[in-house]
Design a protein around this motif. Structure first.
Motif, PDB file in Angstrom:
ATOM      1  N   THR A  77       0.726  -1.104  -0.093  1.00  0.00           N
ATOM      2  CA  THR A  77      -0.051  -0.008   0.050  1.00  0.00           C
ATOM      3  C   THR A  77       0.834   1.390   0.025  1.00  0.00           C
ATOM      4  O   THR A  77       0.234   2.225   0.001  1.00  0.00           O
ATOM      5  N   GLY A  78       2.183   1.166   0.102  1.00  0.00           N
ATOM      6  CA  GLY A  78       3.079   2.490   0.020  1.00  0.00           C
ATOM      7  C   GLY A  78       3.058   3.044   1.296  1.00  0.00           C
ATOM      8  O   GLY A  78       3.609   4.136   1.264  1.00  0.00           O
ATOM      9  N   THR A  79       2.676   2.487   2.458  1.00  0.00           N
ATOM     10  CA  THR A  79       2.557   3.124   3.616  1.00  0.00           C
ATOM     11  C   THR A  79       3.734   2.957   4.533  1.00  0.00           C
ATOM     12  O   THR A  79       3.789   3.175   5.602  1.00  0.00           O
ATOM     13  N   VAL A  80       4.558   1.931   4.213  1.00  0.00           N
ATOM     14  CA  VAL A  80       5.804   1.533   4.968  1.00  0.00           C
ATOM     15  C   VAL A  80       6.744   2.428   5.129  1.00  0.00           C
ATOM     16  O   VAL A  80       6.947   3.120   4.544  1.00  0.00           O
ATOM     17  N   ALA A  81       6.959   2.307   6.766  1.00  0.00           N
ATOM     18  CA  ALA A  81       8.069   3.348   7.232  1.00  0.00           C
ATOM     19  C   ALA A  81       9.112   2.466   7.810  1.00  0.00           C
ATOM     20  O   ALA A  81       8.858   1.326   8.331  1.00  0.00           O
ATOM     21  N   LEU A  82      10.199   3.055   8.147  1.00  0.00           N
ATOM     22  CA  LEU A  82      11.329   2.305   8.811  1.00  0.00           C
ATOM     23  C   LEU A  82      10.810   1.733  10.207  1.00  0.00           C
ATOM     24  O   LEU A  82      11.073   0.880  10.621  1.00  0.00           O
ATOM     25  N   TRP A  83       9.991   2.671  10.920  1.00  0.00           N
ATOM     26  CA  TRP A  83       9.563   2.228  12.259  1.00  0.00           C
ATOM     27  C   TRP A  83       8.689   0.925  12.188  1.00  0.00           C
ATOM     28  O   TRP A  83       8.672   0.330  13.131  1.00  0.00           O
ATOM     29  N   HIS A  84       7.975   0.969  10.991  1.00  0.00           N
ATOM     30  CA  HIS A  84       7.253  -0.322  10.853  1.00  0.00           C
ATOM     31  C   HIS A  84       7.839  -1.707  10.776  1.00  0.00           C
ATOM     32  O   HIS A  84       7.805  -2.654  11.496  1.00  0.00           O
ATOM     33  N   VAL A  85       9.013  -1.598  10.131  1.00  0.00           N
ATOM     34  CA  VAL A  85      10.028  -2.671  10.017  1.00  0.00           C
ATOM     35  C   VAL A  85      10.779  -2.930  11.035  1.00  0.00           C
ATOM     36  O   VAL A  85      10.880  -4.139  11.612  1.00  0.00           O
ATOM     37  N   TYR A  86      11.108  -1.821  11.900  1.00  0.00           N
ATOM     38  CA  TYR A  86      11.522  -2.236  13.312  1.00  0.00           C
ATOM     39  C   TYR A  86      10.595  -2.975  14.148  1.00  0.00           C
ATOM     40  O   TYR A  86      10.782  -4.204  14.822  1.00  0.00           O
ATOM     41  N   VAL A  87       9.210  -2.580  14.285  1.00  0.00           N
ATOM     42  CA  VAL A  87       8.216  -3.176  15.295  1.00  0.00           C
ATOM     43  C   VAL A  87       8.025  -4.589  14.753  1.00  0.00           C
ATOM     44  O   VAL A  87       7.984  -5.509  15.409  1.00  0.00           O
ATOM     45  N   LEU A  88       7.910  -4.761  13.250  1.00  0.00           N
ATOM     46  CA  LEU A  88       7.610  -6.286  12.926  1.00  0.00           C
ATOM     47  C   LEU A  88       8.747  -7.078  13.080  1.00  0.00           C
ATOM     48  O   LEU A  88       8.646  -8.289  13.137  1.00  0.00           O
ATOM     49  N   ALA A  89       9.951  -6.410  12.991  1.00  0.00           N
ATOM     50  CA  ALA A  89      11.038  -7.450  13.028  1.00  0.00           C
ATOM     51  C   ALA A  89      11.148  -7.793  14.550  1.00  0.00           C
ATOM     52  O   ALA A  89      11.619  -8.950  14.738  1.00  0.00           O
ATOM     53  N   ALA A  90      10.842  -6.949  15.485  1.00  0.00           N
ATOM     54  CA  ALA A  90      11.010  -7.185  17.001  1.00  0.00           C
ATOM     55  C   ALA A  90       9.723  -8.390  17.245  1.00  0.00           C
ATOM     56  O   ALA A  90      10.113  -9.278  17.928  1.00  0.00           O
ATOM     57  N   VAL A  91       8.593  -8.151  16.533  1.00  0.00           N
ATOM     58  CA  VAL A  91       7.652  -9.260  16.567  1.00  0.00           C
ATOM     59  C   VAL A  91       7.887 -10.642  16.144  1.00  0.00           C
ATOM     60  O   VAL A  91       7.808 -11.631  16.604  1.00  0.00           O
ATOM     61  N   LEU A  92       8.774 -10.734  14.838  1.00  0.00           N
ATOM     62  CA  LEU A  92       9.166 -11.744  14.400  1.00  0.00           C
ATOM     63  C   LEU A  92      10.278 -12.434  15.259  1.00  0.00           C
ATOM     64  O   LEU A  92      10.289 -13.617  15.546  1.00  0.00           O
TER      65      LEU A  92
END
Length: 415
Positions: A111-126
C-alpha cells in the motif's frame, strides 16, 4: 559390475537420505521446503527494503539486531518453556503467528505506507516468535526421527534451508525488480499454510516425544550447569557464539558487497546469496552421508570456514566471489549441522530444549552485538572488510576449540 560394486552406491544413498524413510519426517520436510523459500524471500526483501529506505549498512545492522535481540534476552528462558510444552502444538501456534507478521509487512509495503519504524516493530515481533520457535523446531526433529537418524535429519534440514537459500534469494531478486519487495512478503505469508498443514497432518502415534519437564524452581540454572560441566556442549557453544556474532552476518554484509563492491542491484545480492545456498546444498549432502559429530570436526570446519571467507573477501570479480560464496556455503552448513547434532546427542534428553535454546542464543542472539559491529565495519571498509572480519572470527573460534579437540583425539586413540 559385481554385486559388491553395485551395493556401495546404494548404501551411500541410503545413508544420505536415511531420515526420509519416516512418513512424519517426509511430511515435515515437505511443508518446510515451501515455507523456507518464502522465508528467504522475506529476508532478502526486508534487507533490500531497509537499504532502499536508508542507504545505510549500519541501519541495516540495527534492524537485524532488533529482530534477534529477543533471542539474546529470552533464549535461555525459551528453552525452559520448550522443555515444558507439547512441541507440535507449540510449533503450530508459532508458525501461524509468523505468517501473520509477514502478511502485515506485505500490506504495509504494497500500500506504499511502510516506514522504517514499521520494519523495526515487525522485526521485533518476528524475533519474539523466533526466540521460542528455534529451540522448539530443532528439538522437534528429534521427536520426528528419534536418536538413530538425528544427525542425518539435522543435516538434511540444513540442506533444505540452503536449497531454499539457493532458490529464495534468486527468486526474490527477480520479484523485487518486477513487482517490489511487498510481493515477497505476501508470498512468505502464504507459504506458512504449508508448514502448519504438515504439522496438523502428522501421525502423532509415531512421534517419540520427550516427557515434558515438570515446573520446578532453578531449571534455567540447572540447564546452564549442565552445559558448563560438559566440554562437548560448552566448547561448541562458545565457538558458535563467536562465529554467529561476526561471520554469519550475511544479511548485513552482502547487500554492501552487491551494491558497492560490484556495483550491482537486488538481483546481484540474490545471486551472491544463492551461490552460497548452492554450495551449502552440496556440502550438506556430503555431510549427511559421511559427516561426523564432535569438537574435532567443528574445529576443522571452522578453520575451513575462515579460509573460504577470506577468499570471498579478496575476490577480484563477481564470478570469483560467486565461487567463493559457494565454498562459504559448504563450510557454513558443515559447521552448523555438526554443531547442532553434537549438542543434541551430547545433551540429556530432559535438557535438550534448554541446550538448543543456548545454541540459538549463540547463533542468532549474538546478532544484536555482531550486526551493528559488522555493519559499521562494512561502512568503514566496505563489504570486503565485513567478510574479512568473519574470516578472522572463524579462525579464532577454531583456535579456541583446538585444545578440547586434541584431548578428544588422544582419548579416542587410547580407547
Amino acid at each position: 559390475m559385481s554385486a559388491g560394486q553395485d551395493q556401495a552406491p546404494r548404501s551411500t544413498l541410503a545413508r544420505t537420505f536415511a531420515a526420509l524413510s519416516g512418513h512424519n519426517y517426509r511430511l515435515w520436510i515437505g511443508g518446510q521446503s515451501i515455507s523456507l523459500v518464502g522465508t528467504w524471500m522475506q529476508s532478502i526483501a526486508q534487507s533490500w527494503l531497509v537499504y532502499e529506505l536508508t542507504g545505510s549498512a549500519a541501519v541495516l545492522g540495527t534492524v537485524v539486531a532488533v529482530q534477534t535481540v529477543p533471542t539474546l534476552l529470552l533464549g535461555p528462558y525459551a528453552g525452559v518453556w520448550v522443555d515444558r510444552l507439547d512441541r507440535r502444538r507449540l510449533m503450530v501456534g508459532l508458525q501461524t503467528m509468523m505468517g501473520l507478521q509477514a502478511a502485515a509487512l506485505a500490506v504495509l509495503t504494497l500500500t506504499g505506507t511502510v516506514a522504517l519504524w514499521h520494519v523495526y516493530v515487525l522485526a521485533a515481533v518476528l524475533g519474539l516468535n523466533k526466540a521460542v520457535e528455534n529451540p522448539a523446531r530443532q528439538t522437534f526433529v528429534h521427536e520426528l526421527v528419534g536418536p538413530d537418524d538425528l544427525r542425518n535429519a539435522v543435516t538434511l534440514n540444513s540442506v533444505l534451508v540452503n536449497a531454499a537459500r539457493a532458490v529464495g534469494p534468486a527468486v526474490a531478486g527477480l520479484v523485487i525488480v518486477a513487482g517490489g519487495t511487498g510481493v515477497c512478503f505476501a508470498v512468505n505469508a502464504v507459504s506458512f499454510v504449508a508448514v502448519v498443514t504438515s504439522l496438523l497432518r502428522l501421525d502423532t502415534s509415531a512421534l517419540t516425544p520427550t516427557a515434558p519437564a515438570p515446573r520446578a524452581p532453578g531449571q534455567l540454572r540447572e540447564g546452564l550447569a549442565h552445559v558448563r560441566g560438559n566440554p562437548e556442549l560448552r566448547v561448541p557453544l562458545v565457538m558458535m557464539a563467536l562465529i554467529g556474532c561476526l561471520a554469519y552476518e550475511f544479511p548485513v554484509v552482502l547487500p554492501v558487497v552487491a551494491s558497492q563492491t560490484f556495483g550491482g542491484d537486488a538481483s546481484t545480492y540474490g545471486w551472491l546469496t544463492g551461490a552460497m545456498g548452492v554450495g551449502a546444498v552440496v556440502g550438506g549432502l556430503v555431510v549427511a552421508g559421511h559427516g561426523r559429530t564432535g569438537v574435532p570436526m567443528l574445529v576443522r570446519t571452522a578453520l575451513l570456514f575462515g579460509l573460504v571467507l577470506g577468499l570471498a573477501a579478496v575476490a577480484p570479480s563477481l564470478w570469483v566471489a560467486l565461487v567463493a560464496m559457494a565454498l562459504v556455503g559448504m563450510a557454513s552448513v558443515a559447521f552448523m549441522a555438526g554443531g547442532n547434532s553434537t549438542l543434541q546427542l551430547a545433551s540429556a534428553p530432559h535438557m535438550r530444549g534448554r541446550v538448543m535454546a543456548l545454541w540459538s542464543v549463540a547463533f542468532l542472539g549474538s546478532t544484536p552485538i555482531g550486526g551493528p559491529i559488522v555493519g559499521w565495519v562494512s561502512e568503514q571498509w566496505g563489504g570486503r572488510g565485513g567478510l574479512a572480519l568473519g574470516a578472522v572470527a572463524c579462525l579464532v573460534a577454531a583456535a579456541i576449540g583446538l585444545p578440547t579437540a586434541r584431548r578428544a583425539a588422544r582419548a579416542e586413540a587410547a580407547a
